[in-house]
Structures are given as C-alpha cells and as structure tokens.
Design a protein around this motif. Structure first.
Motif, PDB file in Angstrom:
ATOM      1  N   PHE A 235       0.811  -1.223   0.000  1.00  0.00           N
ATOM      2  CA  PHE A 235       0.000   0.000   0.000  1.00  0.00           C
ATOM      3  C   PHE A 235       0.845   1.274   0.000  1.00  0.00           C
ATOM      4  O   PHE A 235       0.316   2.368   0.125  1.00  0.00           O
ATOM      5  CB  PHE A 235      -0.944  -0.002   1.221  1.00  0.00           C
ATOM      6  CG  PHE A 235      -1.826  -1.210   1.254  1.00  0.00           C
ATOM      7  CD1 PHE A 235      -2.882  -1.327   0.358  1.00  0.00           C
ATOM      8  CD2 PHE A 235      -1.587  -2.246   2.137  1.00  0.00           C
ATOM      9  CE1 PHE A 235      -3.687  -2.453   0.355  1.00  0.00           C
ATOM     10  CE2 PHE A 235      -2.392  -3.373   2.153  1.00  0.00           C
ATOM     11  CZ  PHE A 235      -3.446  -3.484   1.260  1.00  0.00           C
ATOM     12  N   GLY A 236       2.140   1.128  -0.089  1.00  0.00           N
ATOM     13  CA  GLY A 236       3.021   2.306  -0.118  1.00  0.00           C
ATOM     14  C   GLY A 236       2.994   3.082   1.186  1.00  0.00           C
ATOM     15  O   GLY A 236       3.180   4.302   1.207  1.00  0.00           O
ATOM     16  N   ALA A 237       2.781   2.372   2.306  1.00  0.00           N
ATOM     17  CA  ALA A 237       2.623   3.076   3.582  1.00  0.00           C
ATOM     18  C   ALA A 237       3.934   3.271   4.330  1.00  0.00           C
ATOM     19  O   ALA A 237       3.964   3.960   5.339  1.00  0.00           O
ATOM     20  CB  ALA A 237       1.635   2.320   4.477  1.00  0.00           C
ATOM     21  N   ILE A 238       5.028   2.655   3.826  1.00  0.00           N
ATOM     22  CA  ILE A 238       6.316   2.886   4.492  1.00  0.00           C
ATOM     23  C   ILE A 238       6.976   4.069   3.780  1.00  0.00           C
ATOM     24  O   ILE A 238       7.267   4.017   2.588  1.00  0.00           O
ATOM     25  CB  ILE A 238       7.207   1.626   4.450  1.00  0.00           C
ATOM     26  CG1 ILE A 238       6.474   0.454   5.132  1.00  0.00           C
ATOM     27  CG2 ILE A 238       8.545   1.893   5.132  1.00  0.00           C
ATOM     28  CD1 ILE A 238       7.215  -0.868   5.103  1.00  0.00           C
ATOM     29  N   VAL A 239       7.119   5.163   4.533  1.00  0.00           N
ATOM     30  CA  VAL A 239       7.559   6.413   3.914  1.00  0.00           C
ATOM     31  C   VAL A 239       8.771   6.960   4.675  1.00  0.00           C
ATOM     32  O   VAL A 239       8.987   6.605   5.832  1.00  0.00           O
ATOM     33  CB  VAL A 239       6.422   7.466   3.940  1.00  0.00           C
ATOM     34  CG1 VAL A 239       5.274   7.060   3.058  1.00  0.00           C
ATOM     35  CG2 VAL A 239       5.938   7.709   5.372  1.00  0.00           C
ATOM     36  N   PRO A 240       9.535   7.862   4.021  1.00  0.00           N
ATOM     37  CA  PRO A 240      10.657   8.460   4.755  1.00  0.00           C
ATOM     38  C   PRO A 240      10.110   9.325   5.886  1.00  0.00           C
ATOM     39  O   PRO A 240       9.139  10.051   5.696  1.00  0.00           O
ATOM     40  CB  PRO A 240      11.363   9.329   3.710  1.00  0.00           C
ATOM     41  CG  PRO A 240      10.671   9.122   2.431  1.00  0.00           C
ATOM     42  CD  PRO A 240       9.409   8.379   2.654  1.00  0.00           C
ATOM     43  N   GLY A 241      10.667   9.224   7.075  1.00  0.00           N
ATOM     44  CA  GLY A 241      10.209  10.032   8.210  1.00  0.00           C
ATOM     45  C   GLY A 241      11.317  10.926   8.692  1.00  0.00           C
ATOM     46  O   GLY A 241      12.365  11.022   8.057  1.00  0.00           O
ATOM     47  N   HIS A 242      11.063  11.588   9.850  1.00  0.00           N
ATOM     48  CA  HIS A 242      12.064  12.501  10.393  1.00  0.00           C
ATOM     49  C   HIS A 242      13.389  11.797  10.639  1.00  0.00           C
ATOM     50  O   HIS A 242      14.451  12.328  10.368  1.00  0.00           O
ATOM     51  CB  HIS A 242      11.566  13.089  11.710  1.00  0.00           C
ATOM     52  CG  HIS A 242      10.355  13.941  11.512  1.00  0.00           C
ATOM     53  ND1 HIS A 242      10.318  14.955  10.587  1.00  0.00           N
ATOM     54  CD2 HIS A 242       9.131  13.908  12.090  1.00  0.00           C
ATOM     55  CE1 HIS A 242       9.133  15.523  10.610  1.00  0.00           C
ATOM     56  NE2 HIS A 242       8.384  14.902  11.504  1.00  0.00           N
ATOM     57  N   GLU A 243      13.311  10.599  11.186  1.00  0.00           N
ATOM     58  CA  GLU A 243      14.566   9.912  11.538  1.00  0.00           C
ATOM     59  C   GLU A 243      14.708   8.602  10.771  1.00  0.00           C
ATOM     60  O   GLU A 243      15.081   7.575  11.306  1.00  0.00           O
ATOM     61  CB  GLU A 243      14.569   9.584  13.039  1.00  0.00           C
ATOM     62  CG  GLU A 243      14.478  10.796  13.924  1.00  0.00           C
ATOM     63  CD  GLU A 243      14.061  10.403  15.327  1.00  0.00           C
ATOM     64  OE1 GLU A 243      14.377   9.283  15.761  1.00  0.00           O
ATOM     65  OE2 GLU A 243      13.386  11.217  15.972  1.00  0.00           O
ATOM     66  N   GLY A 244      14.339   8.569   9.544  1.00  0.00           N
ATOM     67  CA  GLY A 244      14.438   7.339   8.765  1.00  0.00           C
ATOM     68  C   GLY A 244      13.076   6.978   8.211  1.00  0.00           C
ATOM     69  O   GLY A 244      12.379   7.828   7.677  1.00  0.00           O
ATOM     70  N   ALA A 245      12.660   5.714   8.401  1.00  0.00           N
ATOM     71  CA  ALA A 245      11.391   5.271   7.828  1.00  0.00           C
ATOM     72  C   ALA A 245      10.281   5.321   8.869  1.00  0.00           C
ATOM     73  O   ALA A 245      10.519   5.142  10.058  1.00  0.00           O
ATOM     74  CB  ALA A 245      11.554   3.848   7.328  1.00  0.00           C
TER      75      ALA A 245
END
Ligand SMILES: Cc1cc2nc3c(=O)[nH]c(=O)nc-3n(C[C@H](O)[C@H](O)[C@H](O)COP(=O)(O)OP(=O)(O)OC[C@H]3O[C@@H](n4cnc5c(N)ncnc54)[C@H](O)[C@@H]3O)c2cc1C
Length: 393
Positions: free
Chosen positions: A23-33
C-alpha cells in the motif's frame, strides 16, 4: 492496542523496506522510515522485513493522557458562527456523561467579544489565538494554531462545524495529528469512557453509519450547522479565557491574501423561519409560481428537492437534503415531495412539518406533523387563499 514499530537502526536500505508494503505506507520520516495512514495492518512488512518492522502492544491505551472535549469556535471578523455554540451545547451534554471538561478554541483577530460570549455557553476554558496574522482565514496558519492547541491541551475529542471553513480546516488538522476524522456527522454521543460515537449517513444516505475512533486521539468530527440544538445562553459567564502565545511558525504561510471582499448577500435557507418546498409533484417550471404564492403568504422562503434543482428550476442554494442544505425552520410545508431519506436528512429537525401529497403512502407522512392527502394543484392554491384571507395558520 497494537502498533507497528520500524526499527530505524536496522534499516540499511530504505528503498528495499518501502517496497515490501503493497500500500506504499512505508515512507521516509524525520529519523528514517515510518508508517503512514495508508497502512492496512496486513503485516506483510512484519513477516518479510527480518525484524526491521515489528508489531508491538502499546502499554498505554490510545486515550491515556487525552482528556476533554474541545470545540472550534469559528469566527469571521471577530463574530462567532452559531455552529460553534451549537457544538458547545452538545459537548456539554457529552461531557456530563463522561465526566470531562469542555474547552473552546478560537483563532482570529479581535476575539475579545467572541471570548466573552463563549463564556456564556459552558466552556470551562476558552483558548484564543488572537493575532493580525489570523485576521483572514488561511488554512496553513489556522492549522498551525489548532495543532498547537491540541498538543498543548490534549483534548480527547475535537469538534468542528462543517462550514466551508471547517471543511477545509478539519481534514488538514486531522492529517497533521495523524488521527481520523468523521465528516458531516448528524448524531454524536459519548460513552462513559470518553469514546465518541459518530453517526453519519453513508452509501448515499441509505444507511446510517456509526463510527468510532478506537486507536487514535483526538477523535475528530465535523457537524453541519443546525443539526445540533442551540443551547440556552446562561446569564452568568463562566470559564477562564486564556490567550495562547502565537509564534512566527504559526504566522508563516504560503498563502497571501491580496484582498477580501464580502460576498453578495444570498438567500440563506438555514436561517429561514418558514420554508415552502417544491417537489417533483410540480409538473413544470411555470407551476413553481403556485409554491411561490404560498411562500409569499407565509413570509417563507422557497426551496426544492434535488430533481427540481437538477432540472434548473431553482438556485442550487435552495436545495434541501443530504447533498443540499440542512434546515430547521419553525414551519416547513412540502408540496409534492415523497420524503426520500436523502431529503428528510436535511429537514427532519424542523419545528412543524406540513406535507401535501396525493399518495397517502408517501413516506413524507411518516415524519410530518400535519399531512394533507390531495392534489397539490387544488390544495396549495386553496390553502394560499385561506392564509391570505386570514382563515388558516
Ligand atoms: C447521494 C444522493 C444524495 C441525494 N441528495 C438529495 C438531496 O439533498 N435532496 C433531495 O431532495 N434529494 C436528494 N437525493 C435524491 C432523492 O433520493 C430523491 O430522488 C428526491 O428527494 C426525490 O424528490 P421528490 O420527492 O421531489 O420526487 P419524487 O420522489 O418523485 O416524489 C414526488 C412526489 O410527488 C407526489 N405527487 C405527484 N403529483 C402530485 C400532485 N399533483 N399533488 C400532490 N402530490 C403529488 C408523488 O406522490 C410523490 O410522492 C439524493 C440522492 C442520492 C443518491
């Protein structure tokens, strides 16, 4: 509650991890994924990521640390929109049941008068974001202010009027808070533990869906104007007014207001005291005059069902129903209206409903206080004459 945890220290190849999620729910975040709202909890990532994503039970429930019912009090030029007061009334009832506090929050400029008024409607605390930067509505500055309010006060529930402004603001705020939003609720209730029961029409109004937000806080809902009852204004003002600090970050906006012009005053059915509604029992546009005459005699506004609006016989702002306006006049007279669920959703709270229909089995008679079975082409002109002569209503 269980939630997915991404162990960032183990993620050496973000692209490979992100590709695991259908579902494309793993996204780049503030500190990684990190995992965003597209996650369906299918747990493919847990099975295939070799420990990089795990499912963990939250020791704390989602509601822990969140308390209170907050109402966004919409203002325009410092004047309160009545929907905020209606929502405060509802919040007060739900707070009594769940033992919570009620908060009001207003964003704008020159809010002293609005704050004083809010203190007469049961808000235990009125928080103001009052600054020249908020003089005109801009979705980014208002979202920043409300986000600050929610993070500081941590209310378990946030209610916003489903006005044009509220419909733009609420989803943006919900997304920023990573919580759910139930739009256009028609009924709200609260369980003793503070869980908000949100009811709204779904599938074109054919069913009423009851929605809860068990895993996230705050619980957010928008409610149309005139759906909730206006509470009594208490003589005594109560509650504390607090001015929140406005930061440069909240003032920053990608939107520049070049000019603000008041909109031409248009018919506002939601404020009408009496309404006469034309339905498909009216056979031609010329025959709308029959309904118009009855409306004149009653000093009422003319409205219509959706098929007549689609036929171009009336201004779309005069449509009542699920996809039109919600009205609550003291008197509503329907002429040749069957009473579909979608129509009734917009007027069932009216004070007195008089229905004229030639079919005795029409469902409009299930919700009307006075039903007249007959041909509207005979009944409406006769009723109009009686009113004009002072013999009826
Ligand atoms: C997603 C969705 C949203 C919708 N939103 C709305 C909405 O906001 N508002 C809305 O109105 N509809 C809405 N609809 C449409 C709705 O389902 C109905 O089709 C519509 O309300 C019917 O309008 P009506 O009562 O005028 O017509 P009809 O259902 O055709 O009823 C006409 C009535 O007139 C009576 N009649 C006929 N001739 C006479 C006569 N000479 N004298 C007296 N009575 C007579 C008939 O007995 C009949 O009961 C929506 C539909 C969907 C799917």
């Amino acid at each position: 509650m269980a939630r997915l945890i991404v162990h960032k220290e183990l993620v050496d190849d973000f692209g490979k991890l992100a590709a695991l999620c259908p579902f494309g729910a793993i996204v780049p975040g503030h500190e990684g994924a990190e995992i965003d709202g597209r996650c369906r909890m299918c747990l493919v990532c847990v099975r295939r990521s070799e420990g990089r994503v795990t499912l963990e039970e939250d020791a704390k429930g989602p509601a822990e640390g969140w308390d209170g019912i907050a109402v966004f009090a919409e203002t325009e030029g410092g004047r309160l929109h009545p929907v905020g007061l209606e929502l405060l009334g509802k919040a007060g009832l739900m707070a009594a049941r769940s033992g919570q506090k009620v908060l009001a929050v207003a964003v704008g400029h020159g809010l002293d008068g609005a704050a004083d008024e809010l203190r007469h409607y049961g808000a235990g605390r009125v928080v103001l974001y009052d600054d020249a930067a908020f003089a005109h509505y801009r979705v980014d500055t208002y979202t920043a202010a409300l986000h600050d309010f929610v993070m500081a006060e941590r209310p378990g529930t946030v209610l916003i009027g489903a006005t044009t402004l509220g419909r733009s603001l609420a989803p943006r705020l919900a997304a920023r808070l990573r919580t759910g939003l139930t739009a256009d609720c028609t009924v709200l209730d609260m369980e003793e533990d503070g869980s908000l029961i949100q009811t709204r029409p779904a599938f074109g109004g054919n069913i009423m869906a009851t929605i809860k937000t068990p895993a996230h806080r705050p619980q957010m809902a928008t409610v149309r104007y005139k759906v909730m009852d206006m509470p009594e204004r208490s003589k005594e003002a109560s509650g504390l007014v607090v001015r929140a600090a406005v930061t440069d970050g909240m003032r920053r906006s990608g939107i520049e207001v070049l000019e603000a012009r008041p909109k031409e005053k248009v018919v506002d059915l939601t404020e009408a005291d009496a309404i006469v509604v034309a339905g498909r029992g009216i056979k031609s546009q010329a025959d709308m005059a029959i309904v118009g005459r009855l409306a004149d005699a009653l000093h009422a506004q003319v409205a219509a069902t959706r098929p007549l609006i689609e036929a171009g016989w009336q201004d779309p702002r005069r449509q009542i129903g699920l996809s039109g306006r919600t009205v609550k006049p003291r008197l509503i007279v329907t002429c040749g209206v069957s009473g579909s669920v979608q129509f009734a959703a917009g007027m069932r709270g009216s004070g007195r409903i008089v229905a004229i229909n030639s079919d005795a089995d029409a469902s409009i008679f299930d919700i009307s206080h006075i039903g007249i079975v007959g041909d509207l082409y005979e009944v409406v002109p006769r009723l109009t004459r009686m009113i004009e002569d002072g013999r009826a209503i």
